[in-house]
Structure formats: C-alpha cells, structure tokens
Design an enzyme around this catalytic site. Structure first.
Site, PDB file in Angstrom:
ATOM      1  N   ASP A   1       0.795  -1.231   0.000  1.00 42.61           N
ATOM      2  CA  ASP A   1       0.000   0.000   0.000  1.00 42.61           C
ATOM      3  C   ASP A   1       0.833   1.290   0.000  1.00 42.61           C
ATOM      4  O   ASP A   1       1.417   1.648   1.028  1.00 42.61           O
ATOM      5  CB  ASP A   1      -0.935   0.030   1.206  1.00 42.61           C
ATOM      6  CG  ASP A   1      -1.695  -1.282   1.417  1.00 42.61           C
ATOM      7  OD1 ASP A   1      -1.089  -2.355   1.240  1.00 42.61           O
ATOM      8  OD2 ASP A   1      -2.877  -1.228   1.763  1.00 42.61           O
TER       9      ASP A   1
ATOM     10  N   GLU B   1      -4.292   2.328  -3.184  1.00 39.98           N
ATOM     11  CA  GLU B   1      -5.537   2.971  -2.733  1.00 39.98           C
ATOM     12  C   GLU B   1      -5.337   4.096  -1.725  1.00 39.98           C
ATOM     13  O   GLU B   1      -6.275   4.842  -1.453  1.00 39.98           O
ATOM     14  CB  GLU B   1      -6.502   1.932  -2.162  1.00 39.98           C
ATOM     15  CG  GLU B   1      -6.056   1.409  -0.828  1.00 39.98           C
ATOM     16  CD  GLU B   1      -7.205   0.970   0.067  1.00 39.98           C
ATOM     17  OE1 GLU B   1      -8.351   0.971  -0.380  1.00 39.98           O
ATOM     18  OE2 GLU B   1      -6.927   0.640   1.222  1.00 39.98           O
ATOM     19  N   ASN B   2      -4.143   4.208  -1.157  1.00 37.28           N
ATOM     20  CA  ASN B   2      -3.886   5.288  -0.189  1.00 37.28           C
ATOM     21  C   ASN B   2      -2.893   6.318  -0.716  1.00 37.28           C
ATOM     22  O   ASN B   2      -2.285   7.065   0.050  1.00 37.28           O
ATOM     23  CB  ASN B   2      -3.344   4.718   1.137  1.00 37.28           C
ATOM     24  CG  ASN B   2      -4.257   3.692   1.749  1.00 37.28           C
ATOM     25  OD1 ASN B   2      -3.889   2.519   1.885  1.00 37.28           O
ATOM     26  ND2 ASN B   2      -5.447   4.097   2.101  1.00 37.28           N
TER      27      ASN B   2
ATOM     28  N   ASN C   1     -10.889  -0.758   0.070  1.00 37.29           N
ATOM     29  CA  ASN C   1     -12.026   0.006   0.589  1.00 37.29           C
ATOM     30  C   ASN C   1     -11.908   1.520   0.408  1.00 37.29           C
ATOM     31  O   ASN C   1     -12.909   2.224   0.406  1.00 37.29           O
ATOM     32  CB  ASN C   1     -12.225  -0.311   2.074  1.00 37.29           C
ATOM     33  CG  ASN C   1     -10.954  -0.112   2.883  1.00 37.29           C
ATOM     34  OD1 ASN C   1      -9.902  -0.629   2.534  1.00 37.29           O
ATOM     35  ND2 ASN C   1     -11.031   0.639   3.951  1.00 37.29           N
ATOM     36  N   HIS C   2     -10.674   2.027   0.256  1.00 37.66           N
ATOM     37  CA  HIS C   2     -10.509   3.478   0.086  1.00 37.66           C
ATOM     38  C   HIS C   2     -10.573   3.933  -1.368  1.00 37.66           C
ATOM     39  O   HIS C   2     -10.407   5.114  -1.645  1.00 37.66           O
ATOM     40  CB  HIS C   2      -9.175   3.935   0.687  1.00 37.66           C
ATOM     41  CG  HIS C   2      -9.225   4.025   2.179  1.00 37.66           C
ATOM     42  ND1 HIS C   2      -9.988   4.959   2.843  1.00 37.66           N
ATOM     43  CD2 HIS C   2      -8.610   3.281   3.140  1.00 37.66           C
ATOM     44  CE1 HIS C   2      -9.844   4.790   4.149  1.00 37.66           C
ATOM     45  NE2 HIS C   2      -9.022   3.778   4.354  1.00 37.66           N
TER      46      HIS C   2
ATOM     47  N   HIS D   1      -3.764  -3.943   3.202  1.00 37.45           N
ATOM     48  CA  HIS D   1      -4.735  -3.177   3.991  1.00 37.45           C
ATOM     49  C   HIS D   1      -4.287  -2.864   5.424  1.00 37.45           C
ATOM     50  O   HIS D   1      -4.568  -1.787   5.914  1.00 37.45           O
ATOM     51  CB  HIS D   1      -6.107  -3.844   4.039  1.00 37.45           C
ATOM     52  CG  HIS D   1      -7.112  -3.095   4.877  1.00 37.45           C
ATOM     53  ND1 HIS D   1      -7.601  -1.852   4.520  1.00 37.45           N
ATOM     54  CD2 HIS D   1      -7.704  -3.392   6.077  1.00 37.45           C
ATOM     55  CE1 HIS D   1      -8.472  -1.439   5.447  1.00 37.45           C
ATOM     56  NE2 HIS D   1      -8.539  -2.348   6.399  1.00 37.45           N
TER      57      HIS D   1
HETATM   58 FE   LIG Z   1      -7.543  -0.476   2.889  1.00 45.77          FE
END
Ligand SMILES: [Fe+2]
Length: 265
Positions: free
Chosen positions: A12, A43-44, A71-72, A182
């Site tokens: 990530d 995603e981050n 999820n982001h 995650h």
């Molecule tokens: Fe996440």
C-alpha cells in the site's frame, strides 16, 4: 521460454512519502532484481485516502503495470468516472463489489516481453463493508481466465489475518501468489504453500512508519482517547518501501520463491 519470471508486488503506497520512496527506490530495485512485472496497491496514494487520476498515471509511469486497491478506492470522487474512462483496466477495484459498480477487479494482460498474466483484486468482509463473498468471486473470475495465462496474482485487501490465511489456502495451486494488503503492517510469514502458491498475510505499507498506519500518531491517539473525529495528516518520518518478489515457473505458474524486499530512508 525463460526459466523463471519475477513479479514485484509493492504494498500500500501511502501519501506523498510513499510515492516518493517508490520513485526513488524502484530504479535500484529494478537494476538489482530485474522483475518482469511490477504491481502495487495504490488505494492510499492521495494523502492516505484514495487515489486521483493524476496519481494513477504518475504511478503507472514509474513502471508499475497494474494498481490494485480496496475500501478506500472511492474516497476521491473523480475516481468513480475515471474507473470507467480508463478502459485498459490497469486500475482495479475489488472484484467483489456489486456488479453495477464502475470498474473491474480482474486484469488480464501481457508484459512488454509478451508474458501473459492476470491480476485479481479481492476485498475481505471481516470488519469491513459487507460486499459479496470474495471466495465465490475468486472462483467465478479465475474460471474466466484463459488457460494460457499461467501467471495469476491476487491482492486480498482485508483486515482479518484469518480471512487472508483462509484465502491463501483456498487458492493454493490455483494462483501464482496471493498477497494480503490493507493493515499497513508487514507480516513475516511469506511462504510458498504446498501446491505452489506464494503467500504473505500482509505486504505492509510503503509509507511513513513513525505513525499509526500512515497517519500522524498524535491525532490518531487523540481520536482513540476522545472518540471525537480528528483531522488526519500523513506522517513524515521513518519512510519504508515494503514489497515482495515472487519468482515463478512461467510454464506452470507455480511459485518457486517469495522474498520480502524492504528499503528505508
Ligand atoms: Fe484499505
């Protein structure tokens, strides 16, 4: 056909520090290890929450072939339409979101050298949004991948170690590797499972570790103490690059090794 192929999977990428260490570390890692394929969870990438179209392009331009997420992924509004506009599918969202949600969770493509590969992005359901079953979705989508595509990489974006471990065993022998993402904390359990699937519970974050999973620690502590929402800023210190290198047999897609690759500032 070459003896083995090497796939680098970067954990990530968190905010500007994460993007910076990817940009600065990647050329040396590529020189040293010569990966055939580079993948990352992005995603981050935008200040810790989501990713913008500009940052997708920036990361792909560094030599990353496909970005997975979790999820982001929807945090930045413009990504919803971009997910459809970017028709080549190199930005994935978890496959087990509802069918009508923009984008896709499976990418099938070829490296510049002509090696066929697939990337599948799944998301867990334990302590996470109640989306479709990732196990059944994996079965359904793996069945759609042509037989000729032996290199099959899975990002299981999930909170619970148990759910990721179960998925690893469930997919053993059916994919080249399943990496967990995650939690932003790397785990030390990398292994090639008995049927030839490389597995790690979590790649760990590529970002600032003097933090609470990437966020300035003082604000995170205040929130735990008060339960009052805080403005979260990306932390700046102890920046680390966390990834794994998976080596696999291109004829069978079976992994032969998995090694953690860590760089620090
Ligand atoms: Fe996440």
């Amino acid at each position: 056909m070459q003896a083995t192929v090497k796939i680098l999977y970067i954990g990530d990428i968190f905010g500007r520090p994460g993007r910076r260490i990817v940009k600065e570390s990647l050329p040396e890692i590529v020189r040293e290890h010569a990966p055939d394929l580079i993948l990352a969870n992005g995603e981050n990438a935008a200040a810790g929450f989501g990713i913008t179209p500009g940052l997708v392009e920036e990361l792909l331009d560094l030599g990353i072939s496909v970005l997975t997420s979790g999820n982001h992924i929807w945090d930045k509004k413009e990504i919803v339409s971009y997910m459809t506009e970017r028709a080549d599918g190199r930005l994935l969202r978890p496959a087990n979101y509802p069918e009508h949600v923009p984008g896709r969770g499976l990418y099938v493509g070829k490296t510049r050298a002509g090696l066929e590969y697939a990337v599948l992005n799944l998301q867990g359901r334990v302590f996470m949004p109640a989306i479709d079953c990732p196990f059944q979705k994996a079965d359904a989508l793996l069945a759609t991948i042509p037989d000729s595509v032996k290199i099959r990489m899975v990002d299981m974006h999930a909170e619970a170690t148990s759910e990721k471990s179960a998925m690893g065993w469930y997919l053993d022998g059916r994919v080249t590797a399943m990496v967990g993402t995650h939690t932003h904390i790397p785990t030390a359990d990398e292994v090639v499972l008995p049927q030839g699937t490389a597995y790690i519970t979590d790649l760990g974050m590529t970002g600032p570790y003097e933090s609470v999973i990437g966020i300035e620690k003082d604000a995170a502590i205040r929130k735990f103490l008060s339960q009052i929402p805080e403005r979260f800023e990306v932390a700046k210190k102890d920046i680390r690059f966390c990834a794994v290198m998976v080596e696999a047999d291109p004829a069978t897609g079976r992994a032969v090794s998995i090694e953690r690759i860590v760089r620090k500032y």
